[in-house]
Design an enzyme around this catalytic site. Sequence first.
Site, mmCIF file in Angstrom:
data_model
loop_
_atom_site.group_PDB
_atom_site.id
_atom_site.type_symbol
_atom_site.label_atom_id
_atom_site.label_comp_id
_atom_site.label_asym_id
_atom_site.label_seq_id
_atom_site.Cartn_x
_atom_site.Cartn_y
_atom_site.Cartn_z
ATOM 1 N N CYS A 144 28.008 28.562 70.646
ATOM 2 C CA CYS A 144 28.664 27.749 71.678
ATOM 3 C C CYS A 144 28.521 26.273 71.330
ATOM 4 O O CYS A 144 27.410 25.762 71.199
ATOM 5 C CB CYS A 144 28.038 28.042 73.046
ATOM 6 S SG CYS A 144 28.891 27.160 74.350
ATOM 7 N N ASN A 200 32.943 31.688 66.483
ATOM 8 C CA ASN A 200 32.933 31.137 67.823
ATOM 9 C C ASN A 200 33.921 29.962 67.825
ATOM 10 O O ASN A 200 34.661 29.779 66.870
ATOM 11 C CB ASN A 200 31.516 30.694 68.206
ATOM 12 C CG ASN A 200 31.288 30.800 69.714
ATOM 13 O OD1 ASN A 200 32.108 30.314 70.493
ATOM 14 N ND2 ASN A 200 30.205 31.436 70.124
ATOM 15 N N CYS A 239 63.495 27.965 56.312
ATOM 16 C CA CYS A 239 64.795 28.603 56.578
ATOM 17 C C CYS A 239 64.704 29.479 57.826
ATOM 18 O O CYS A 239 63.828 30.326 57.932
ATOM 19 C CB CYS A 239 65.219 29.443 55.379
ATOM 20 S SG CYS A 239 66.767 30.337 55.677
HETATM 21 C C1 LIG Z 1 36.553 29.967 78.307
HETATM 22 C C2 LIG Z 1 35.785 30.495 77.149
HETATM 23 C C3 LIG Z 1 34.441 30.782 77.294
HETATM 24 C C4 LIG Z 1 33.706 31.311 76.231
HETATM 25 N N1 LIG Z 1 32.413 31.633 76.419
HETATM 26 C C5 LIG Z 1 31.701 32.209 75.406
HETATM 27 C C6 LIG Z 1 30.400 32.677 75.592
HETATM 28 O O1 LIG Z 1 29.846 32.598 76.676
HETATM 29 N N2 LIG Z 1 29.735 33.234 74.555
HETATM 30 C C7 LIG Z 1 30.341 33.354 73.325
HETATM 31 O O2 LIG Z 1 29.705 33.887 72.420
HETATM 32 N N3 LIG Z 1 31.586 32.926 73.111
HETATM 33 C C8 LIG Z 1 32.286 32.365 74.123
HETATM 34 N N4 LIG Z 1 33.596 31.992 73.909
HETATM 35 C C9 LIG Z 1 34.172 32.141 72.567
HETATM 36 C C10 LIG Z 1 34.937 33.462 72.432
HETATM 37 O O3 LIG Z 1 34.068 34.557 72.573
HETATM 38 C C11 LIG Z 1 35.623 33.578 71.070
HETATM 39 O O4 LIG Z 1 34.643 33.517 70.052
HETATM 40 C C12 LIG Z 1 36.626 32.481 70.828
HETATM 41 O O5 LIG Z 1 37.347 32.216 72.002
HETATM 42 C C13 LIG Z 1 37.624 32.840 69.695
HETATM 43 O O6 LIG Z 1 38.459 33.932 70.006
HETATM 44 P P1 LIG Z 1 39.946 33.786 70.548
HETATM 45 O O7 LIG Z 1 40.676 32.942 69.598
HETATM 46 O O8 LIG Z 1 40.449 35.192 70.662
HETATM 47 O O9 LIG Z 1 39.852 33.138 71.898
HETATM 48 C C14 LIG Z 1 34.316 31.478 74.977
HETATM 49 C C15 LIG Z 1 35.667 31.173 74.840
HETATM 50 C C16 LIG Z 1 36.395 30.718 75.913
HETATM 51 C C17 LIG Z 1 37.847 30.424 75.757
HETATM 52 S S1 SF4 Z 2 70.985 25.960 54.786
HETATM 53 FE FE1 SF4 Z 2 71.022 28.191 54.528
HETATM 54 S S2 SF4 Z 2 69.431 28.633 53.012
HETATM 55 FE FE2 SF4 Z 2 69.068 26.554 53.744
HETATM 56 S S3 SF4 Z 2 67.584 26.778 55.380
HETATM 57 FE FE3 SF4 Z 2 69.620 26.807 56.354
HETATM 58 S S4 SF4 Z 2 70.188 28.951 56.454
HETATM 59 FE FE4 SF4 Z 2 68.452 28.819 55.018
#
Ligand SMILES: Cc1cc2nc3c(=O)[nH]c(=O)nc-3n(C[C@H](O)[C@H](O)[C@H](O)COP(=O)(O)O)c2cc1C
Ligand code: SF4
Lengths: 454, 451
Positions: free
Chosen positions: A167, A232, A421
Amino acid sequence: MHICNNSWLYKKLLLIITLVFISDISGKKLKEMANISSNFLGIKSPNPFWLASAPPTDKKINVLRAFEAGWGGVVWKTLGSQVKNVSSRYSAVDYGGSRVMGFNNIELISDRPLAINLKEITECVKLFPDRAMIVSLMADNNRESWHELIKKCEDAGAMGFELNFGCPHGMTERGMGAAVGQDPEIARMVVEWVMEKATIPVITKLTPNVHSVVPTGKAVVEAGTNALSLINTIQSVTGIDLDTLVPNPYVAGKSVFGGYCGPAVKPIALKFLTTISQNETTSKVPVSGIGGVSTWKDAVEFMLLGASTVQVCTAAMKNGFRIVEDMCEGLNNWMDEKGYAKIEDFIGKSVDKITHWEDLDINYHITAKINQDKCIHCGLCYIACEDTSHQAINLDYGKPYNTYTIKEDDCVGCNLCKLVCPVDQCITMEEHRVAPEYINWKQWQEQGLPLNDH
Amino acid sequence: MIKNNRLSEAEYKVNFSDIHPPYTNVNAALVDANRCLFCYDAPCTKSCPTSIDVPKFIKQITTANIKGSAHTIFSSNILGAGCSKVCPVEKLCEGSCVYNLLDEAPIPIAQLQRYSTEKAIAGNWQLFTRKPSTGKKVAIVGAGPAGLSCAFNLSKEGVDVTIYEKESKAGGLMTYGIAAYKVTPEFCEDEVNYILSIGGIDIKYNMALGTDITIAELQAQYDAVYLAFGVGLARQLSVPGENLTGVVDAISFIYELRSKGFSSVPVGDKVAVIGLGMTAIDAATQAKRLGAKEVTIVYRRTQDEMPCTQVELDIAMLDGCKLSWLAAPKEVLGADGKATHLVCTKMKLGEPDASGRRSPVETDETFTLEVDMVIKAAGQMPFEALVNGSSLNNKSGKVSVEDKSVTSINGVFAGGDCVNGGREVVDAVQAGKDGAKAVLSFIATNATNEH
Ligand SMILES: Cc1cc2nc3c(=O)[nH]c(=O)nc-3n(C[C@H](O)[C@H](O)[C@H](O)COP(=O)(O)O)c2cc1C
Ligand code: SF4
Ligand SMILES: Cc1cc2nc3c(=O)[nH]c(=O)nc-3n(C[C@H](O)[C@H](O)[C@H](O)COP(=O)(O)OP(=O)(O)OC[C@H]3O[C@@H](n4cnc5c(N)ncnc54)[C@H](O)[C@@H]3O)c2cc1C
Ligand code: SF4
């Protein structure tokens, strides 16, 4: 068919439906069904999708809803000394009209009384004994606190522990969380305390707020942790309110660095995961992959780079628990298509495909090719290559539609045009090897081969 | 029977409500704006006669830079707000949006353009600063789209502009001609005021060229003259019975509709509209919306040759107007001096003409429609007498120009409908820009010559 459904009753129903289905198509070859269940150090779950330790796993009501929705397991919101949270707590990065590409938070560990958490853990395990119940821990920085907490959680029915060494806010100031994970020696010491007491598997969760996760990873594996999980959250500032000039999230006129997660961090998480999977010491223990997992595809990528299970937080916080349905079905279908019977059949298969730059084959050469039948004449490939790459696309003026073609001799095969593209498979990269034999940068230098002349 | 006041106020309100309603909230605009691919050398921009940098103004909506977005639009087209409501975008910008090539709905460019420009007008955002007055004076004849566009682009450069306008309001056909369900009188007034807010533009109303003032007089008082008086009434049918009561000219019919309350405009029970351009569609649909029971559009050719767009035709069809293809008016029959029947010749398609369009050829067959009103809408007539009364080179009343806007009289320039014979508002706006450029370079050369 998928095996991530809520209750036993439902499972039985499914079985019946399946049998009816099978009898219906008798005579035809049976559809092969992959097994997506997971066994992580003896902790079993019907699928490899766990909810990460965070608000979704903060209390009984959430966890039961998650299990009903089909999640394979949870890592209970981190327990330790009771804390007090602030308001507001979250902020996000939106991009191109999509909300929450990245997410950050300034929450602490569980702010609920320990006794209530423990009671609810017991109740959840009782109702869903087939799901993984890991409990995340962050005790105060002394052996007794850790031992006491471990005992209580084991008594409550925890199947495994995850040590929160990651954390990045609030707890670090108290010498916990990332403050532990950032110092391999402190981490080693705490894991040693834990291993003295724990009788169930211990996962150590690593912080990405370091230049490399390997030193701490090595230290804790040497200290006896049974597994690792990563990542984390990453310290961040998601943005600033341009009226108040206060960064997000806003707390009474101030803000602090928050922990960043969600789709935006996935590439960073995959990189850290790879370094753990490639290290001789850390690769000996199983890994639970975390960071931006939102779909079955993300999950497969983590697993290909060595994760045995994945954990999800932000995607569930954005869309609710129902996302697990497609995660299960998608994984199942992909495994069927590729002929993998069980998840162990593909876990880690991409680890050795990431190598060192100086081992790459310099004689490999590709050039872009535009499919004129698919091209919609948006000019995005042209302006990207012309302004920022190698001036390798030719523009033939037309009204209103220009024609774009590749100057093969100038194309270095960078991929940029193909990436920008908007039409699927409109630009493809064709292989035109410079020479048939493999040659890498070191050999190139040794042989005194020529460098670019422009 | 021809009579007014056929519907209730509530019915008029519904019938003449905005046909292209605006976004009701910012999120809706953002969903569409974010779909824009930000094409390079964009086909939409190339298909806009005023070359608005469409990808740029849309991108600016996504970055919450609405001021910048409005500025981008107005720097190319000072009538960008009006154009967003009246342009036949299906054959211009939106028609060439690359999404069409993916069989996907194009970006609603007009609606997005309306989003930014309406905010600018409502907030009276001053996005341009007029250069200090150069002391140069230019007279413009006609305060329609061409005249206003020219005036704005001249005034911006410090030229003092005086517009001579024969009506009591500015806007030209925007104010008096375009369908009431596209623009309201209030909008037209707001747009004109917004354009004039740059300063340096004086409009003299109720002043007609030819009656109140001559080109020679203007030349004597001003450093240059720009003519933008548009075109006049609808073309004559030149068939017997044309003078019967009930045979009216589309332009006058619409003029009345745009300048009076809807309830005071009389319309027949059974209406025939001659022609299938934008004017004919507008006359037919608005006759229907005023309460006419039956409206039939009579057109000489087939759908393949029609001058209006499919979108326009659909409006008429959805309004319940009927179409009589391959038919040309032969005679209007009447009783007691009032029109009762329209006799039409059946046509067939002959060889393609120079432009590749197949010309209609008469057959021996005829048919007769019961009518009490016939609206003539087969193209507008240039002000032939006015033009011939001067020494301007012209083609049957259409002012001839070289280099986009230079007339045969030194120091006199022209553009818009009076030159092209009647196209769209957006063409007139571009003509006004071209005119301003030509006038500025004329003034500059003359100034050097004077020294
Ligand atoms: C609001 C919030 C609270 C979190 N609290 C904890 C926690 O208490 N302990 C922990 O290990 N990780 C905590 N995390 C981290 C998440 O477990 C996780 O590692 C991190 O969000 C990455 O995963 P994600 O991209 O799926 O969110 C928290 C994340 C969020 C968003
Ligand atoms: S001009 Fe044609 S080839 Fe180039 S990015 Fe647009 S759609 Fe793709
Ligand atoms: C019924 C109808 C519907 C139309 N619908 C559309 C549409 O939906 N979308 C679109 O883009 N275009 C439409 N058009 C075309 C569009 O209105 C014209 O192309 C555009 O207005 C031309 O601009 P202008 O400035 O050249 O001429 P006008 O708009 O005709 O302006 C000329 C101005 O000069 C004034 N004037 C005329 N004679 C004199 C004089 N002797 N002295 C002083 N002033 C004079 C007039 O009063 C008028 O104000 C429509 C036209 C008609 C007739
Ligand atoms: S691959 Fe790179 S260098 Fe080649 S055309 Fe595309 S953008 Fe240009």
